[in-house]
Design a protein around this motif. Structure first.
Motif, mmCIF file in Angstrom:
data_model
loop_
_atom_site.group_PDB
_atom_site.id
_atom_site.type_symbol
_atom_site.label_atom_id
_atom_site.label_comp_id
_atom_site.label_asym_id
_atom_site.label_seq_id
_atom_site.Cartn_x
_atom_site.Cartn_y
_atom_site.Cartn_z
ATOM 1 N N GLN A 185 5.364 1.426 0.932
ATOM 2 C CA GLN A 185 4.553 2.624 0.818
ATOM 3 C C GLN A 185 5.281 3.818 1.439
ATOM 4 O O GLN A 185 6.136 3.664 2.313
ATOM 5 N N ILE A 186 4.914 5.007 0.965
ATOM 6 C CA ILE A 186 5.342 6.261 1.580
ATOM 7 C C ILE A 186 4.083 7.036 1.929
ATOM 8 O O ILE A 186 3.297 7.389 1.046
ATOM 9 N N ASP A 187 3.868 7.248 3.208
ATOM 10 C CA ASP A 187 2.653 7.918 3.697
ATOM 11 C C ASP A 187 1.389 7.271 3.130
ATOM 12 O O ASP A 187 0.434 7.939 2.734
ATOM 13 N N GLY A 188 1.382 5.952 3.068
ATOM 14 C CA GLY A 188 0.198 5.220 2.650
ATOM 15 C C GLY A 188 0.019 5.047 1.160
ATOM 16 O O GLY A 188 -0.924 4.378 0.727
ATOM 17 N N ILE A 189 0.904 5.597 0.324
ATOM 18 C CA ILE A 189 0.822 5.478 -1.134
ATOM 19 C C ILE A 189 1.905 4.515 -1.611
ATOM 20 O O ILE A 189 3.065 4.627 -1.209
ATOM 21 N N ALA B 53 -2.162 17.153 4.360
ATOM 22 C CA ALA B 53 -0.712 17.109 4.190
ATOM 23 C C ALA B 53 -0.405 16.943 2.710
ATOM 24 O O ALA B 53 -0.984 16.080 2.035
ATOM 25 N N LEU B 54 0.471 17.782 2.203
ATOM 26 C CA LEU B 54 0.941 17.710 0.823
ATOM 27 C C LEU B 54 2.424 17.358 0.861
ATOM 28 O O LEU B 54 3.212 18.051 1.510
ATOM 29 N N THR B 55 2.809 16.276 0.158
ATOM 30 C CA THR B 55 4.187 15.788 0.214
ATOM 31 C C THR B 55 4.766 15.686 -1.189
ATOM 32 O O THR B 55 4.158 15.092 -2.080
ATOM 33 N N LEU B 56 5.943 16.272 -1.387
ATOM 34 C CA LEU B 56 6.711 16.143 -2.617
ATOM 35 C C LEU B 56 7.880 15.213 -2.334
ATOM 36 O O LEU B 56 8.627 15.412 -1.366
ATOM 37 N N LEU C 19 4.189 12.941 -5.920
ATOM 38 C CA LEU C 19 3.400 13.911 -5.178
ATOM 39 C C LEU C 19 2.296 13.159 -4.453
ATOM 40 O O LEU C 19 1.622 12.305 -5.040
ATOM 41 N N GLY C 20 2.127 13.464 -3.157
ATOM 42 C CA GLY C 20 1.076 12.827 -2.384
ATOM 43 C C GLY C 20 0.246 13.862 -1.639
ATOM 44 O O GLY C 20 0.782 14.859 -1.139
ATOM 45 N N PHE C 21 -1.053 13.631 -1.579
ATOM 46 C CA PHE C 21 -1.949 14.539 -0.860
ATOM 47 C C PHE C 21 -2.831 13.699 0.047
ATOM 48 O O PHE C 21 -3.408 12.695 -0.370
ATOM 49 N N VAL D 42 -9.084 10.890 2.471
ATOM 50 C CA VAL D 42 -8.891 10.789 1.021
ATOM 51 C C VAL D 42 -7.413 11.004 0.727
ATOM 52 O O VAL D 42 -6.800 11.942 1.246
ATOM 53 N N GLN D 43 -6.848 10.127 -0.105
ATOM 54 C CA GLN D 43 -5.442 10.233 -0.498
ATOM 55 C C GLN D 43 -5.332 10.204 -2.014
ATOM 56 O O GLN D 43 -6.001 9.413 -2.690
#
Length: 859
Positions: A171-175, A350-353, A383-385, A398-399
Motif C-alpha cells: 500500500q501507499i498511504d493506505g491505498i 492530504a492529496l497525493t499524486l 491519485l490519493g485523497f 475517508v480515503q
C-alpha cells in the motif's frame, strides 16, 4: 483534542519533578498538562502512532514539551500564560541537522521503519524489498543477494512466514498498490505474450518515504486481501518550512566485488538477461517543501535512480557474427506531490499524486541472434485523497484512490523469425534469429473507496470498549494488450537458387482481453479492556462479483498486562487472512484466442490456437494463524520480545493439465510454517560521553512444509505429499522432504547506531548471520521403480557486516556527506549450489564488498 485543566497554582516556568516512562505521545502530553495544570491543544493526526521518550528529573514545562515533541519534528507554541499549541517545528534556513535518533512504540505484530530508521541503514538500491530484507518474518529468494545481476534495479520478492510472495498487500498511504495480473512473471527473455511484472506495482524510492509500516501477524481487520503480510509505505509529509534538498548517490561495478562461477562467466561478461557485468549507478533526488498558507503545505519530491550497464549484442554481417558493445539503461523515476491542508482544528486532508516508472534495456547476446533488443517497463501513476475529521464521539476517515499500474515489453519489429541457412548440397549451414514481437502490456486500473469510523472508548460496567468499523469498495480492471499484429516462425533459405520456404508461421493478433470485478468489504473490531486484560475481537467480510466468493475472516487477540505496569505483557490470538484474486488466471484462455497457427511443416493450416483454462469453483486462498508473544521491559531503555507464529496455508491455488487437454486451476496447494523470533531493542538512546546510542537484535527460526513452489506463483502444480520419493538415497514421503525455495531456517540480525550531535556525525553498523540451509535438487526418475529422486546440497552459513557513516560538517551548514560499505569484510559465500549431477558449476555467490558514496544539501 483539547485538554483543559483548572486554574493553575504552579507557574509554567516552575520546575516539574518528572518520572515518566516511555508511552504514547498523547498520554505523555496529557500527563504534563495535568501535572503542570496548563492547557495543551493538539490534533490527533499530530500524535497518532507516535511514542514519547522517558522523562526523569526536574524540567520546566517548556523543557518537557521540547523533549517530547522535538524528536517528531513538532514544537509547543505558547499562546498565553497557561496555554500551548502543538505545531510543526521549523528549521532556520541554512541550518542542517541530523535526524534525531528515536524508537517508536508499535502495536503487536507491527514494525515501523521510520524516516530516522531508513536514514541509519546502508541503503543500496533504496527500494522497499532491500529495506525489509532483514525483517524477522521475511524470507527472500535464495539468489536475492548474488552478484551476477547487481547492476539491476529490479525488486526482489519477499515471503512472510512461508506464504506466497505474490500474496502480500503493498500500500501507499493506505491505498493498495499491488499488481494483481501476473506478479510472478519473471522471464526476462524475449517471448511472445511474456510481460515481466512485479508484485510491487510502484518501484518506490525509499528516500521519498516518511515511514514503512509492516504488519506480519495478529493483523487487524482493517487490512484484507493478503495471505502473507501488509507493507504500507507513507509518503513524506510536508512541513511547510520553505526548504529545498538535493541528494546524490554513486556506485559502480568498480566499487563492488563479485565472484562468478567459471561456467557462467561467458553469459556474465556478455550481459545476457539476468546478468550485469559492468555498471555505473547514479541516484539523484530533489525535494521542495513549501508552506503555501498557514494551513496548507506542499511537498514535491522527484528522484531518478539510474544504472548504466555494458552489454554485448550479436550482429550479423553476411555469415560472420560479431559482438557490438551497447550501453543499456536501467532507470527508475519517481515523482510524488503531497498537499496537506488543515481546514480546522478538527479536520485535515492530504492529496497525493504518485508516479513511478522503471525502464530496463536488454539485448540478446546469444550466438544465434542478429541485433535483437527489447525493453521492459513498469509504469504506475495515481491519485490519493485522505480526509480526517474529529467528531465529538470519535474520528472519521475517508480515503479515495485511483491507480493505473502497467507493465510493458517493447521490442523492435513485429516478426520474430528463425532463419535456417542451407548449403548448395542441402546441408544446414547455420541458423540465426531476427526481429521481435512489438509491444505487449498488462494494464491494471484500480478505483478505491475506504471509510473508517473510530469511536471514543465507552464504559459498560467494568469493561471499556474501544470500537471501530469500516467499509471498503475496490473496482479493478485488468487487461492484456497487444498493440500490433505480430508473427513468429522459421524460414529456410537455400543458396542453390531455390526460393525461400516458410516452414512454420504463427500469427499473434493485435487486440486486448481483460476482466474486471468489484470487491466489497466490511469490518468491525472491538477491544474490551478489564483491569489488566484486553480482548480484541474483529470480523472482516469480503465479497467479489467475479469468482462469487464470500470470505469471512475472524481475528482475535488476547493481551495480559501481568504486573499492571506495562513492563511484562503476554498476548496470543488466532487470525484468518484471505488472499487476493490474481487476474492473470482469468485472462489465460482469452489471451490464447489471439493466437493462430498459419503454417506448419511448410503447409498452410490456419488453425486457431485455443487452450482451455478452467476456473469453475476456484476458491480464494487463505491462511490460518496462531500467534503467541511475551514482551518484557528489561530496563528504562531496553525491551525484549519472544514470539511464536504458526501459519497454515489452505486451499492455495495451483494448476494441472496440458496444453492439449486444457488446464484446470485447483485449490490443492497447502503449507505449514512454524516461526520463533527473539527481538531485543532500545526504546530510548543511552549516553556514552557526548554520543547517543541505540541497538537492536533479531534472532529468527523458520521451518516450512508445502507442496508447491513459491516461485511458480499460480502456474505450478501441487505435489501429492503422501507419494514415496527417494531423498538422499532413502525412500521417504514427499511431505517429509525439506522445501527448496525461500528456505532459510536460522537468521540473526543486529544493529548498533551512534550519534555525535555536536560533531554532526552518525555511525551505523549492521551484522547479519545466515545459518546453513539445504538446497533440494531433482535428479530424475529411479530406473527400477520410476520414483522421483532428490538429493540435498548443503549451503553453509555466513555472516556479513554493513556500515554507514554520515557527516554534516558544522562549518558548511546544510551540507551532508556519507559513505555506505556493504559486506565490509568481503564475505563472498555460496548462496546457491549446482545440482550434484551437473557437469558444470552454476553456483551463485554473495555480492562482495560494495561502496556507495553519498552527498546532500539542504537550504
Amino acid at each position: 483534542m483539547l485538554l483543559v485543566f483548572p486554574p493553575a497554582q504552579v507557574r509554567a516556568d516552575d520546575a516539574l519533578v518528572l518520572n515518566m516512562s516511555p508511552q504514547a505521545l498523547a498520554d505523555a502530553l496529557l500527563q504534563i498538562g495535568r501535572q503542570a495544570q496548563v492547557e495543551i491543544a493538539f490534533s490527533p493526526g499530530q500524535v497518532r502512532e507516535k511514542q514519547a521518550v522517558a522523562l526523569q528529573g526536574e524540567l520546566t514545562v517548556e523543557q518537557a514539551l521540547d523533549d517530547l515533541l522535538a524528536p517528531w519534528g513538532l514544537a509547543a507554541r505558547q499562546q498565553g500564560a497557561r496555554r500551548y499549541t502543538v505545531v510543526t517545528a521549523t528549521v532556520p534556513k541554512g541550518l542542517s541537522v541530523l535526524e534525531p535518533v528515536r524508537v517508536q512504540g508499535q502495536r503487536i505484530g507491527e514494525r515501523v521503519y521510520s524516516r530516522g530508521d531508513m536514514d541509519q541503514r546502508p541503503a543500496g538500491n533504496r527500494d522497499v524489498s532491500s529495506l525489509l530484507a532483514d525483517h524477522p518474518a521475511v524470507r527472500q529468494d535464495d539468489a536475492a543477494q548474488s552478484g551476477v545481476n547487481r547492476g539491476s534495479l529490479a525488486l526482489q520478492d519477499i515471503s512472510f512466514y512461508g506464504a506466497s510472495p505474490f500474496q502480500n498487500q503493498f500500500q501507499i498511504d493506505g491505498i493498495s498498490a499491488t499488481n494483481q495480473i501476473d506478479p510472478a512473471s519473471r522471464n526476462l527473455n524475449l517471448q511472445v505474450g511474456n510481460v515481466p511484472a512485479y508484485a510491487q506495482a510502484y518501484n518506490l524510492d525509499t528516500h521519498l518515504l516518511e515511514s514503512v509500516t509492516v504488519l506480519d501477524s495478529s493483523i487487524p481487520v482493517d487490512y484484507g486481501r493478503f495471505t502473507g503480510g501488509v507493507v504500507d509505505a507513507r509518503v513524506r509529509n510536508p512541513q511547510g518550512d520553505n526548504s529545498v534538498r538535493f541528494d546524490f548517490s554513486y556506485n559502480s561495478s568498480g566499487l563492488t566485488a563479485q565472484k562468478i562461477a567459471p561456467e557462467q562467466k561467458k553469459n556474465f561478461e556478455a550481459g545476457k538477461p539476468g546478468f550485469s557485468p559492468v555498471w555505473t549507478k547514479r541516484f539523484t533526488s530533489a525535494m521542495l517543501d513549501v508552506g503555501w498558507t498557514q494551513d496548507t503545505a506542499a511537498l514535491i519530491h522527484l528522484s531518478r535512480r539510474q544504472s548504466t550497464i555494458d552489454r554485448s549484442m550479436r550482429v550479423r554481417h553476411d555469415t560472420v557474427f560479431t559482438d557490438l558493445k551497447t550501453r543499456s539503461i536501467d532507470r527508475v523515476d519517481n515523482g510524488f506531490v503531497k498537499i496537506h491542508t488543515r481546514w480546522s482544528a478538527d479536520t485535515d486532508s492530504a492529496l497525493t499524486l504518485k508516479y513511478a516508472d522503471r525502464r530496463e534495456d536488454l539485448v540478446d547476446s546469444g550466438s544465434l541472434a542478429d541485433q535483437i533488443q527489447w525493453q521492459h517497463q513498469q509504469q504506475s501513476y495515481g491519485l490519493g485523497f485522505d480526509l480526517n475529521h474529529d467528531l465529538r464521539w470519535g474520528q472519521a476517515r475517508v480515503q479515495l484512490g485511483y491507480d493505473q499500474m502497467n507493465s510493458y515489453r517493447h521490442s523492435d519489429g513485429t516478426d520474430y523469425m528463425v532463419h535456417m541457412m542451407y548449403q548448395p548440397t542441402g546441408r544446414l549451414d547455420y541458423t540465426y534469429i531476427t526481429g521481435g514481437f512489438g509491444q505487449e502490456s498488462t494494464e491494471q486500473r484500480n478505483l478505491t473507496l475506504k471509510s473508517r469510523l473510530e469511536f471514543k472508548p465507552v464504559q459498560t460496567g467494568a469493561i471499556e470498549h474501544a470500537t471501530y468499523a469500516g467499509v471498503e469498495l475496490a473496482h479493478t480492471q485488468g487487461e492484456f494488450v497487444r498493440q500490433k499484429d505480430a508473427y513468429g516462425g522459421n524460414t529456410r533459405h537455400f543458396s542453390n537458387g531455390q526460393p525461400d520456404k516458410l516452414q512454420t508461421l504463427n500469427y499473434y493478433q493485435a487486440g486486448n482481453v481483460g476482466v474486471s470485478y468489484t470487491a466489497a468489504s466490511v469490518y468491525l473490531s472491538d477491544r474490551l479492556s478489564w483491569q489488566r486484560l484486553a480482548l480484541t475481537g474483529g470480523l472482516r467480510v469480503d465479497r467479489d462479483n467475479y469468482f462469487g466468493n464470500t470470505n469471512v475472516a475472524p481475528r482475535t487477540l488476547l493481551e495480559w498486562d501481568v504486573l499492571g505496569t506495562g513492563e511484562t505483557r503476554l498476548s496470543g490470538g488466532w487470525s484468518r487472512y484471505y488472499g487476493m484474486d490474481i487476474l492473470g488466471t482469468a485472462m489465460r484462455e482469452r489471451k490464447s484466442q489471439l493466437h493462430t497457427l498459419l503454417i506448419t511443416g511448410g503447409n498452410r493450416v490456419d488453425r486457431p490456437s485455443h487452450t482451455a483454462y478452467t476456473l469453475d469453483g476456484l476458491r480464494t486462498p487463505y491462511d490460518d494463524e496462531w500467534a503467541l508473544r511475551v514482551q518484557q521491559q528489561l530496563s528504562s531503555t531496553v525491551v525484549a520480545e519472544l514470539g511464536y507464529v504458526r501459519r497454515y496455508g489452505r486451499q492455495q491455488v495451483s494448476i494441472e493439465g496440458t496444453s492439449k487437454t486444457g488446464y484446470l486451476y485447483t485449490n490443492k496447494g497447502h503449507a505449514k510454517t512454524d516461526a520463533f523470533t527473539l527481538s531485543v531493542k532500545s526504546i530510548a538512546p543511552w549516553a556514552v560521553g557526548p554520543s547517543r546510542w541505540t541497538a537492536h537484535l533479531d534472532i529468527t527460526h523458520q521451518r516450512s512444509k508445502r507442496n508447491t513452489k513459491l516461485a511458480d506463483g499460480y502456474e505450478g502444480a501441487a505435489e501429492e505429499m503422501d507419494d514415496d520419493i527417494y531423498y538422499n538415497g532413502d525412500l521417504i514421503r514427499r511431505g517429509d522432504r525439506p522445501v527448496g525455495d525461500y528456505n532459510l531456517p536460522w537468521r540473526v540480525s543486529a544493529g548498533l547506531t551512534g550519534r555525535w550531535a555536536s560533531y554532526g556525525l552518525q555511525l551505523s553498523n549492521r551484522i547479519h548471520w545466515n545459518g546453513a540451509r539445504k538446497d533440494v535438487h531433482y535428479l530424475g526418475l529411479n530406473r527400477s521403480d520410476g520414483r522421483e529422486k532428490y538429493e540435498s546440497g548443503r549451503v553453509g552459513s555466513y555472516w556479513t557486516w554493513d556500515m554507514r557513516l554520515d557527516w554534516e560538517p558544522t562549518m558548511f551548514k546544510g551540507l551532508g556527506v556519507g559513505l555506505d560499505v556493504l559486506n565490509v569484510l568481503d564475505k563472498q559465500a555460496p548462496l546457491v549450489i549446482s545440482t550434484p549431477n551437473s557437469a558444470s558449476s552454476q553456483n551463485l555467490y554473495r555480492t562482495g564488498r560494495e561502496l556507495w558514496l553519498r552527498a546532500s544539501y539542504r537550504y
